[in-house]
Design a protein around this motif. Structure first.
Motif, short mmCIF file in Angstrom:
data_model
loop_
_atom_site.label_atom_id
_atom_site.label_comp_id
_atom_site.label_asym_id
_atom_site.label_seq_id
_atom_site.Cartn_x
_atom_site.Cartn_y
_atom_site.Cartn_z
N ALA A 1 8.09 4.99 5.98
CA ALA A 1 6.95 4.14 6.29
C ALA A 1 5.81 4.46 5.33
N GLN A 2 4.72 3.71 5.43
CA GLN A 2 3.58 3.98 4.56
C GLN A 2 3.10 5.42 4.76
N GLN A 3 2.72 6.03 3.66
CA GLN A 3 2.28 7.42 3.68
C GLN A 3 0.75 7.47 3.72
N THR A 4 0.20 8.38 4.47
CA THR A 4 -1.25 8.54 4.55
C THR A 4 -1.62 9.96 4.20
N LEU A 5 -2.53 10.14 3.25
CA LEU A 5 -3.02 11.45 2.85
C LEU A 5 -4.41 11.62 3.39
N ALA A 6 -4.70 12.79 3.88
CA ALA A 6 -6.07 13.14 4.24
C ALA A 6 -6.55 14.14 3.23
N ALA A 7 -7.60 13.83 2.53
CA ALA A 7 -8.11 14.71 1.49
C ALA A 7 -9.59 14.90 1.66
N VAL B 1 0.86 -1.18 0.00
CA VAL B 1 0.00 0.00 0.00
C VAL B 1 0.90 1.23 0.00
N ILE B 2 0.85 2.01 -1.07
CA ILE B 2 1.73 3.17 -1.16
C ILE B 2 1.05 4.44 -0.67
N SER B 3 -0.29 4.46 -0.66
CA SER B 3 -0.98 5.64 -0.14
C SER B 3 -2.40 5.28 0.25
N SER B 4 -2.95 6.06 1.14
CA SER B 4 -4.37 5.95 1.50
C SER B 4 -4.90 7.35 1.72
N ARG B 5 -6.15 7.55 1.35
CA ARG B 5 -6.75 8.86 1.52
C ARG B 5 -8.23 8.71 1.77
N LEU B 6 -8.80 9.72 2.41
CA LEU B 6 -10.24 9.75 2.58
C LEU B 6 -10.86 10.43 1.38
N THR B 7 -11.81 9.78 0.76
CA THR B 7 -12.54 10.32 -0.38
C THR B 7 -14.03 10.18 -0.10
N TYR C 1 5.81 9.32 -6.46
CA TYR C 1 6.44 9.81 -5.24
C TYR C 1 6.31 8.81 -4.10
N PHE C 2 5.09 8.31 -3.89
CA PHE C 2 4.88 7.38 -2.78
C PHE C 2 5.55 6.03 -3.05
N ALA C 3 5.58 5.61 -4.31
CA ALA C 3 6.29 4.37 -4.63
C ALA C 3 7.79 4.53 -4.35
N ALA C 4 8.34 5.69 -4.69
CA ALA C 4 9.75 5.95 -4.40
C ALA C 4 10.01 5.96 -2.91
N MET C 5 9.14 6.59 -2.16
CA MET C 5 9.31 6.64 -0.71
C MET C 5 9.21 5.26 -0.07
N ALA C 6 8.48 4.35 -0.73
CA ALA C 6 8.36 2.98 -0.23
C ALA C 6 9.46 2.07 -0.76
N GLY C 7 10.38 2.63 -1.56
CA GLY C 7 11.51 1.85 -2.06
C GLY C 7 11.17 0.94 -3.22
N LEU C 8 10.20 1.32 -4.04
CA LEU C 8 9.73 0.45 -5.11
C LEU C 8 10.28 0.82 -6.48
#
Length: 304
Positions: free
Chosen positions: A298-304, A247-253, A282-289
């Motif tokens: 660590a896993q990134q979480t976005l609040a939107a 999981v590279i990102s999660s957000r509230l939609t 960006y998030f894939a890079a931050m996760a080392g992918l």
């Protein structure tokens, strides 16, 4: 014109390593330096702007060594720092005129033409006699660009320029940056992915003082196509999905939790393919992918 950064390192007295062997080659045009707060972006910008020295390594603008020839670099440098202070009771025209004198424009007629031209370019001419204390955040940032453009610089550094701007001012500021010119090196340091996506032909991602990804945004986006999958889940399920998938990102939609997963093939379950964008890069890079992006966060979480 080219800026070459080779193995720049900086460790502060408290033991924090802000730069860890940073190496980058930056061509003319708009270059995005993307990373979270505390990644080392501002330290790198201050080093390139001759405001502090690195512990080791080098940086050269064509033939000019930045560390050894600070005065020469300052003559061709325009800098808009993250925290740009202004004199609130001075007019825009008077302060820009003062900065022009400091930049070496000592001929009054020529200085007047330059100052008025920059106020027109930044859409501030109509408020040139207004005190800066009455400027909005966007107007202050546009004034910051005006002073950075004094002396026709070859290297322009802008550090987090759109943070806190409303959408209308952000668009206006983007348009201003895009008009600066392709013959200059413009480094845009930001944690806002959209700024880089909108403006930059080349970019790097930095985290914890290290460069973890470099490339052209469109090419990097192409690399992740077919590898990004989305699914709505209950918020309570997020930890379990993070254990089972990349999981590279999660957000509230609309009150629901949307996750993006990185995988070469469709994951089991109710996942559907989605068009990858620079945020996914960006998030894939931050996760080392990415091949040149070691696991850095660590896993990134976005609040939107």
């Amino acid at each position: 014109m080219e800026l070459r950064i080779h193995n720049l390192s900086k460790t502060y007295s408290n033991g924090v390593t802000a730069l860890n062997n940073i190496s980058l080659t930056i061509p003319a045009g708009m270059f995005g330096l993307l990373g979270p707060n505390g990644a080392g972006k501002s330290t790198l910008m201050r080093t390139l702007a001759t405001l502090q020295d690195a512990d080791s390594g080098s940086a050269r603008l064509d033939t000019i060594d930045i560390r050894e020839n600070k005065d020469e670099i300052r003559r061709v440098l325009g800098y808009l720092p993250q925290d740009f202070g202004l004199y609130p009771k001075v007019s825009a025209y008077d302060l820009l005129d003062h900065f022009a004198v400091l930049k070496g424009l000592d001929q009054k007629k020529q200085r007047k033409e330059v100052v008025e031209g920059l106020l027109h370019q930044t859409n501030l001419y109509q408020v040139k006699n207004k005190h800066l204390g009455g400027f909005s955040g966007g107007m202050r940032q546009r004034f910051g660009i005006a002073q950075a453009l004094l002396g026709d610089p070859k290297l322009i550094i802008v550090d987090e320029p759109t943070a806190g701007l409303d959408p209308e001012e952000r668009v206006r500021f983007h348009n201003l940056l895009s008009d600066i010119g392709a013959d200059k090196i413009v480094i845009l340091s930001t944690h806002i992915v959209e700024d880089v996506a909108d403006l930059c032909a080349n970019m790097a991602v930095i985290n914890k003082g290290s460069v973890i990804l470099t490339g052209q945004p469109l090419q990097l986006i192409d690399q992740i196509q077919g590898k990004i999958w989305k699914r709505f889940i209950d918020k309570s399920e997020l930890a379990a999905f993070q254990q089972q998938h990349k999981v590279i990102s999660s957000r509230l939609t609309a009150g629901r939790t949307l996750i993006h997963v990185y995988a070469d093939t469709q994951p089991a379950g109710e996942f559907s393919p989605t068009q990858g964008d620079l945020e996914d890069v960006y998030f894939a890079a931050m996760a080392g992918l990415f091949a040149d992006a070691p696991a850095a966060a660590a896993q990134q979480t976005l609040a939107a």
